[in-house]
Design an enzyme around this catalytic site. Structure first.
Site, mmCIF file in Angstrom:
data_model
loop_
_atom_site.group_PDB
_atom_site.id
_atom_site.type_symbol
_atom_site.label_atom_id
_atom_site.label_comp_id
_atom_site.label_asym_id
_atom_site.label_seq_id
_atom_site.Cartn_x
_atom_site.Cartn_y
_atom_site.Cartn_z
ATOM 1 N N ASP A 448 96.955 -17.722 78.848
ATOM 2 C CA ASP A 448 97.957 -18.139 79.835
ATOM 3 C C ASP A 448 98.611 -16.934 80.504
ATOM 4 O O ASP A 448 98.487 -15.789 80.037
ATOM 5 C CB ASP A 448 99.015 -18.988 79.107
ATOM 6 C CG ASP A 448 99.657 -20.035 79.988
ATOM 7 O OD1 ASP A 448 99.588 -19.907 81.219
ATOM 8 O OD2 ASP A 448 100.247 -20.979 79.424
ATOM 9 N N ASP A 516 99.627 -27.965 85.485
ATOM 10 C CA ASP A 516 100.512 -28.541 84.466
ATOM 11 C C ASP A 516 100.877 -29.978 84.830
ATOM 12 O O ASP A 516 101.483 -30.688 84.025
ATOM 13 C CB ASP A 516 101.798 -27.710 84.334
ATOM 14 C CG ASP A 516 101.590 -26.507 83.432
ATOM 15 O OD1 ASP A 516 100.608 -26.492 82.672
ATOM 16 O OD2 ASP A 516 102.415 -25.572 83.498
#
Ligand code: GLA
Length: 696
Positions: A448, A516
């Site tokens: 990430d 997301d």
């Protein structure tokens, strides 16, 4: 098949690939000059195209304006510069001198130097399937400042009009497709964030305004780079349009000198006469054949714990999720954020990559073994480029972050960016990642990157600007090294969702976390934009809980599954608390996904109807004899009768069996009239239809 020929008499190179011809020549001053990009042309015809843009007696212009292969700043070249240099004595104008060329395995290299100063420029052209890859390499014996170094300038044929396709977005709203006329002058797309960004993606496509999904000429340019970037379209009153692109950050200068060459990222160019659908299929085929490291693999169904637990990660909680996941047919279990250091929220611990012993008293190994024992692979979340100021790492090395003296250090998500251009930082990251993967039996990393650069300085370093490129290069090098040393390791690229999706990161990862935002309706649009260039094989999509964590919308479970099944299916909900009915349905749909997965992940995508609020959205994948159709209706209005979906990419002379109903359809009828999608009544109706070509 790639053919590259040199027409010596005309000082012209002609490159013919799968579906296009590209040609360039040297003009009388040795300037590499564009000749043709588009439909395949015989070499003999190419020489007819060597025209100037403007008459020589137009005293206000460069007659070859817009035709520079790498539009270099200097002389009467007023076009958007793609190469800008400053020599030690302050001279800025570049003067090209051709030195030589070389052709090896579909790869053409043209060698140039400046007429006076010690700068060498190599232009690379490499045919790969339907795509032409181009990049630039600079070398110098004494220091030269390079203010701008694009990978390539792409000149399009003169059309009546031009239209741009591109995507924009933001966090949780990535890859929204737009089509609009190309303005005259310069239009710039890019990222100044040090990462690819959620806000734009490094590709554009251009057509003359008449292309459709199924017809028309489309040109596409995509950049293989995960740092700051810029793509500029320049449209002049002569009708000329170019797209120039490369890495770079405003005001940042590359210093090229002895032992310090500069190689730009690849810019990939694609031409098709089959409309936007064919353009996307050609991009996908290119990514599968030449970009992804393990394209032939089928990506496993994964479970990710993030939306279920947030930061509240415990061994018992993860085990419970893993048991449920295995029972549903999940093949890869991924533990997300919260397993290390003092990371019990986003305020602390990032950078301290030791397992949190309160949460995992015996370390990670018992959980990893349990997951393996359940027949799943084990994946784990990491964010190596980041640090919370409240961490042991930052307390020990406050100088490791990007920063300027006498300037605040802006925090986003309460974190700072580590300067991976520093060899000590890159070595530290390699050491703990290598150890984590090697000693704990980790099969998969979710890598990430949750904030962009700011105050991007490197105090004490003579050439601070190089961090913009070298941070990205160091991340690439680390990914490459981990992959080489751990051949079984697979990696998902993530940057707060889809903030780092590009051909560069896809060269060294196996899939990307698309967004997301897992809301099924929003995902239809995000996936539509994503799929313009990138393939379903790399598009990670989870089924999560109602109401959705980002949008608060509730959508039936089957619809959520059907949307995620159009990519790499994952589950991301709190499955321990799912009711029995949902678990039963989930088990069935995971099994159905495993059946259609080769078609989705390796097939050709046909977008039958784009995402719409009112009506049916549909897409289709074709792989060999097999076909899968996805149809979605968000809202039913006025009891409207169902319209058949005209399918694409089928063989009209064959029949297709629907194994679920036992009915066979004529391929010709499915193409000419269509397939009734058979959607259930009401809102949020969705269906997956399987078809199989019947052997005659
Ligand atoms: C980012 C990712 C999420 C999750 C969180 C964890 O937002 O996109 O999927 O991993 O970080 O902090």
């Amino acid at each position: 098949m790639a053919v590259i020929s040199f027409l010596e008499e005309h000082r012209t190179w002609v490159l013919t690939g799968e579906s296009c011809t590209y040609a360039l020549r040297l003009d009388e001053d040795d300037v590499p000059t564009h000749v043709h990009w588009g439909p395949p042309l015989p070499e003999a015809d190419v020489v007819e195209l060597m025209e100037s843009t403007l008459p020589w007696w137009d005293g206000f212009n460069d007659p070859n304006e817009g035709l520079g292969e790498l539009a270099a700043d200097g002389g009467t070249r007023y076009w958007t510069p793609a190469l800008q240099v400053r020599f030690a004595d302050g001279t800025r104008a570049l003067e090209w001198r051709y030195a030589d060329h070389d052709v090896t395995d579909g790869h053409l290299r043209l060698f140039f130097e400046d007429r006076h100063y010690p700068l060498r420029i190599t232009l690379h052209y490499r045919l790969r399937g339907a795509v032409l890859e181009r990049w630039t390499e600079l070398g110098a014996d004494t220091d030269v400042e390079v203010v701008r170094a694009d990978s390539a300038t792409w000149a399009l044929p003169v059309f009546e009009d031009y239209r741009l396709s591109h995507v924009t977005g933001r966090w949780a709203a990535e890859t929204q497709l737009h089509r609009s006329p190309v303005p005259h002058g310069e239009t710039v797309f890019g990222s100044r964030r040090g990462i690819t960004s959620h806000h734009a993606n490094p590709w554009v496509m251009v057509d003359d305004g008449t292309a459709t999904e199924g017809h028309g000429e489309v040109y596409g340019i995509a950049l293989a780079w995960s740092g700051s970037w810029r793509l500029t379209t320049t449209r002049s009153s002569t009708g000329r349009l170019t797209v120039s692109g490369g890495f770079g950050q405003d005001g940042v200068v590359h210093r090229v000198g002895p032992g310090r060459p500069l190689t730009t990222p690849v810019a990939a160019g694609l031409y098709t006469d089959g409309g936007f659908g064919a353009a996307s299929r050609a991009w996908h085929a290119y990514v599968l054949a030449h970009v992804l490291p393990h394209p032939d693999e089928l990506r496993p169904v994964l479970y990710n714990s993030w939306e279920a637990t947030g930061f509240d990660v415990t061994e018992a909680g993860q085990r419970a999720l893993a048991e449920r996941a295995a029972a549903l047919g999940v093949e890869l279990f991924v533990m997300d954020d919260g397993w290390f250091g003092a990371r019990t929220g986003d305020h602390a611990g990032l950078g301290d990559w030791q397992v949190n012993r309160e949460r995992f008293p015996d370390g990670l190994k018992p959980l990893v073994d349990a997951v393996h024992g359940l027949g799943m692979r084990f994946g784990i979340w990491v964010e190596p480029e980041m640090v919370n100021p409240d961490s042991d790492l930052h307390r020990a090395h406050p100088d490791w972050v990007l920063h300027h003296p006498h300037r605040r250090r802006s925090e986003l998500r309460r974190q700072l960016v580590l300067n991976f251009a520093r060899p000590d930082v890159a070595a530290w990251a390699h050491e703990w990642l290598d150890r984590l993967v090697g000693s704990q039996g980790i099969d998969f990393l979710k890598w990430d990157m949750n904030r962009p650069f700011s105050e991007a300085g490197w105090p004490g370093e003579r050439d601070q600007d190089r961090l913009w490129v070298e941070h990205t290069r160091a991340v690439y090098a680390l990914l490459d090294r981990l992959r080489a040393d751990h051949p079984g390791l697979r990696i998902e690229a993530c940057a707060g969702g889809g903030g780092r999706i590009d051909l560069g990161v896809l060269t060294r990862t196996d899939q990307v976390w698309t967004s997301d935002n897992t809301d099924a309706l929003d995902r239809l649009r995000i996936q539509h934009g994503y799929g313009q260039v990138y393939p379903a094989r790399a598009m990670s999509a989870w089924v999560t809980d109602n109401p959705n964590f980002v949008t608060a919308r509730s959508v039936p479970l089957e619809f959520r599954f059907h949307v995620a099944m159009a990519g790499v299916l994952g589950l991301g909900g709190d499955i321990v608390h799912w009711p029995e009915d949902d678990l039963t349905l989930a088990r069935e749909l995971v099994a159905l996904y495993k059946d259609i997965r080769p078609v989705v992940q390796h097939g050709a995508l046909y977008r039958l109807r784009p995402p719409v609020d009112d009506g049916v959205t549909a897409l289709q994948y074709v792989h060999g004899d097999r076909v899968v159709v996805f149809a979605y209706r968000q809202a039913a209005h006025f009891n409207a009768p169902e319209r058949p979906l005209r399918l694409a990419g089928l063989d009209p002379a064959h029949r297709y069996l629907d194994p679920d109903s036992g009915v066979t359809h004529s391929g010709a009828v499915l193409l000419a009239r269509g397939l009734p999608p058979g959607l259930p009544t009401g809102d949020f109706a969705s269906r997956v239809v399987r078809l199989e070509r019947v052997k005659i």
